[in-house]
Design a protein around this motif. Sequence first.
Motif, mmCIF file in Angstrom:
data_model
loop_
_atom_site.group_PDB
_atom_site.id
_atom_site.type_symbol
_atom_site.label_atom_id
_atom_site.label_comp_id
_atom_site.label_asym_id
_atom_site.label_seq_id
_atom_site.Cartn_x
_atom_site.Cartn_y
_atom_site.Cartn_z
ATOM 1 N N GLY A 233 0.816 -1.210 0.000
ATOM 2 C CA GLY A 233 0.000 0.000 0.000
ATOM 3 C C GLY A 233 0.847 1.256 0.000
ATOM 4 N N ILE A 234 1.937 1.245 0.758
ATOM 5 C CA ILE A 234 2.830 2.410 0.791
ATOM 6 C C ILE A 234 3.518 2.595 -0.560
ATOM 7 N N VAL A 235 4.002 1.502 -1.139
ATOM 8 C CA VAL A 235 4.654 1.594 -2.447
ATOM 9 C C VAL A 235 3.672 2.106 -3.505
ATOM 10 N N ALA A 236 2.441 1.601 -3.456
ATOM 11 C CA ALA A 236 1.441 2.059 -4.427
ATOM 12 C C ALA A 236 1.158 3.543 -4.252
ATOM 13 N N GLY A 237 1.093 4.008 -2.993
ATOM 14 C CA GLY A 237 0.870 5.431 -2.758
ATOM 15 C C GLY A 237 2.005 6.288 -3.271
ATOM 16 N N VAL A 238 3.234 5.838 -3.083
ATOM 17 C CA VAL A 238 4.398 6.597 -3.572
ATOM 18 C C VAL A 238 4.381 6.664 -5.091
ATOM 19 N N ILE A 239 4.050 5.539 -5.740
ATOM 20 C CA ILE A 239 4.036 5.520 -7.204
ATOM 21 C C ILE A 239 2.956 6.457 -7.733
ATOM 22 N N ARG A 240 1.753 6.378 -7.174
ATOM 23 C CA ARG A 240 0.668 7.237 -7.643
ATOM 24 C C ARG A 240 1.002 8.705 -7.435
ATOM 25 N N THR A 241 1.562 9.037 -6.270
ATOM 26 C CA THR A 241 1.888 10.433 -5.984
ATOM 27 C C THR A 241 2.985 10.933 -6.909
ATOM 28 N N THR A 242 3.985 10.106 -7.167
ATOM 29 C CA THR A 242 5.073 10.514 -8.048
ATOM 30 C C THR A 242 4.576 10.770 -9.465
ATOM 31 N N LEU A 243 3.717 9.885 -9.959
ATOM 32 C CA LEU A 243 3.181 10.071 -11.307
ATOM 33 C C LEU A 243 2.369 11.363 -11.412
ATOM 34 N N ARG A 244 1.682 11.724 -10.337
ATOM 35 C CA ARG A 244 0.788 12.882 -10.389
ATOM 36 C C ARG A 244 1.511 14.190 -10.063
ATOM 37 N N GLU A 245 2.379 14.185 -9.025
ATOM 38 C CA GLU A 245 2.918 15.434 -8.495
ATOM 39 C C GLU A 245 4.353 15.728 -8.923
ATOM 40 N N HIS A 246 4.980 14.862 -9.689
ATOM 41 C CA HIS A 246 6.373 15.093 -10.083
ATOM 42 C C HIS A 246 6.504 16.436 -10.808
ATOM 43 N N GLY A 247 7.500 17.211 -10.417
ATOM 44 C CA GLY A 247 7.743 18.498 -11.049
ATOM 45 C C GLY A 247 6.724 19.566 -10.699
ATOM 46 N N PHE A 248 6.081 19.436 -9.546
ATOM 47 C CA PHE A 248 5.037 20.402 -9.158
ATOM 48 C C PHE A 248 5.659 21.786 -8.976
ATOM 49 N N THR A 249 5.160 22.759 -9.727
ATOM 50 C CA THR A 249 5.602 24.143 -9.592
ATOM 51 C C THR A 249 4.394 25.056 -9.700
ATOM 52 N N LEU A 250 4.415 26.120 -8.926
ATOM 53 C CA LEU A 250 3.363 27.134 -8.949
ATOM 54 C C LEU A 250 4.029 28.480 -9.140
ATOM 55 N N THR A 251 3.649 29.185 -10.207
ATOM 56 C CA THR A 251 4.259 30.475 -10.515
ATOM 57 C C THR A 251 3.166 31.515 -10.734
ATOM 58 N N GLY A 252 3.572 32.796 -10.643
ATOM 59 C CA GLY A 252 2.663 33.898 -10.892
ATOM 60 C C GLY A 252 2.725 34.341 -12.335
ATOM 61 N N GLU A 253 1.535 34.643 -12.910
ATOM 62 C CA GLU A 253 1.466 35.013 -14.325
ATOM 63 C C GLU A 253 0.547 36.221 -14.503
ATOM 64 N N ASP A 254 0.897 37.390 -13.963
ATOM 65 C CA ASP A 254 0.104 38.610 -14.164
ATOM 66 C C ASP A 254 -1.357 38.413 -13.744
ATOM 67 N N GLY A 255 -1.589 38.312 -12.459
ATOM 68 C CA GLY A 255 -2.950 38.162 -11.964
ATOM 69 C C GLY A 255 -3.476 36.756 -12.026
ATOM 70 N N ARG A 256 -2.630 35.797 -12.393
ATOM 71 C CA ARG A 256 -3.027 34.397 -12.452
ATOM 72 C C ARG A 256 -1.950 33.539 -11.804
ATOM 73 N N LEU A 257 -2.347 32.346 -11.435
ATOM 74 C CA LEU A 257 -1.403 31.341 -10.967
ATOM 75 C C LEU A 257 -1.307 30.256 -12.031
ATOM 76 N N ARG A 258 -0.096 29.802 -12.282
ATOM 77 C CA ARG A 258 0.109 28.731 -13.258
ATOM 78 C C ARG A 258 0.731 27.538 -12.556
ATOM 79 N N ARG A 259 0.050 26.410 -12.640
ATOM 80 C CA ARG A 259 0.504 25.197 -11.960
ATOM 81 C C ARG A 259 0.854 24.124 -12.975
ATOM 82 N N ARG A 260 2.067 23.591 -12.851
ATOM 83 C CA ARG A 260 2.522 22.498 -13.708
ATOM 84 C C ARG A 260 2.870 21.300 -12.823
ATOM 85 N N ARG A 261 2.495 20.119 -13.274
ATOM 86 C CA ARG A 261 2.834 18.901 -12.539
ATOM 87 C C ARG A 261 2.608 17.687 -13.431
ATOM 88 N N GLY A 262 3.166 16.533 -13.018
ATOM 89 C CA GLY A 262 2.964 15.283 -13.744
ATOM 90 C C GLY A 262 4.261 14.728 -14.292
#
Length: 491
Positions: A233-262
Amino acid sequence: MLIEIVRGAPSTLLGVPALLAIGARAELWLVLAGTAVALLLAGAVRWLAWSRFTYALTADAVVIESGVLSRNRRTIPYERVADVGIERRLLQRLFGLAKVTLETGGAGADEGLLDSVSSAEAERLRNVLRQRRQTAQKVLSTAPDEGAPAPGPGTPLFAMSVPRVLLWGLFNFSLVWIAVGFGALQYLDGPLDVDSSELWKAAFAESGTVRSLPASALAGAIAAAGAIVLAVGIVAGVIRTTLREHGFTLTGEDGRLRRRRGLFTQSDAIIPLPRVQLAAIDSGPLRRRLGWSRLRAQLLGGDGAKGQQDLAPFARQDEVDRLLDVLRLRRAHPADMVAVARGHVWRALLRGVALPALLIAGATLVTPLALLASPLLLPLVAIALLDRRHHRYRLASGLLQVQRGVIGRATWIVPIARVQTVTLRRSWLQRRLGLASVLVDTAGGARLQGPNVHDLRLADGRALVDQLCRVDHAGHGDVTAPSLGDASGMA
């Protein structure tokens, strides 16, 4: 009332076969008497519902009260009314009536519903509400713009490194692999020429052999199986989280937020700051102890990202506070928030302990050994007793903050200007205890899981509703109300 009776006729007809079956065995006068009593009771219920439904146009809002056993008082400020709809179906036209719908963009399907008012009253309501909405919006539009600051292009706001993503995965225990395994069994017959039913028969046949093992060996086997399930269960959780959240970044874009992940499937979401309706911070017991929490934003529907969006899935407290500053929000310390009334404890005990206690009591009628399960009630009692301590709220500086939860704890921060409708609800038990719940509806949110405050003293609940609907020219509520003081006086 007649329209409701006609509407309910199709469902009533479903009981005719049962009534005929009973009538075949009973005397005719009993059947007729029972039918008459049922009709009288149905009529009485319809009359009570009609007599307890009222609406009024106050100086700054529409107020709708309804309910027989559970009383609801819904308040909709004029500036929140997005549109006023009028519907006249065949039955309503026959009686010269209409249905008026007040749309606010909130989560409730019946945000404001006035069924069966006269056609003339429906037209009057639409004209008056549109005029008052325009007046209220003009007043608010004269206020200085205190919206969220606009981060410069590409301004880094939050990021998750690979070690942090892996650590976040450890908290996302998952047993999805079990469901995948059971699903795979359905497809073994063809490709692998395996009869899945024979596998189950063999497993049940071996159950007798397992029961014959010594107690120590059986306990060791159970512990080993549990450890394997936990590890996978722990390994499955790590794999799912890595596939979804890898490279998660949040930046500002002139009155907007831009989120990249995956990792393999990369997503790039744009979050306009004006569409942010509220911020929600949640954490589990272990994450909270280690200083981690999750920040999400609830968005107004439209182009781009919708619903609840992650801004910081796994962040430290200072990182959450920096993002809240970008959203023009600020959270209060729990010590500065007000606990709900003490009567909340009784309701928490009834909700969390009463049903398991009844189940154990019923099981004792079958076997006295069921009493051995009584100690399992102790954690439920402890959670119920602690629930009031962690259910707190605060209204200050134009923000409503609500905290709930003992094990999993959540905090909502809502600008008063984003509140769509406010409902004062009192169940039968709450009326006996002198309590009320304040349900706060915001656009794009889940109504039952939102920033609701449960079990306030009635006077405090009414004062909170009044303050949430009293917005000054700057969009801030009146926060000086003595009745919102310490609620500890409730017996």
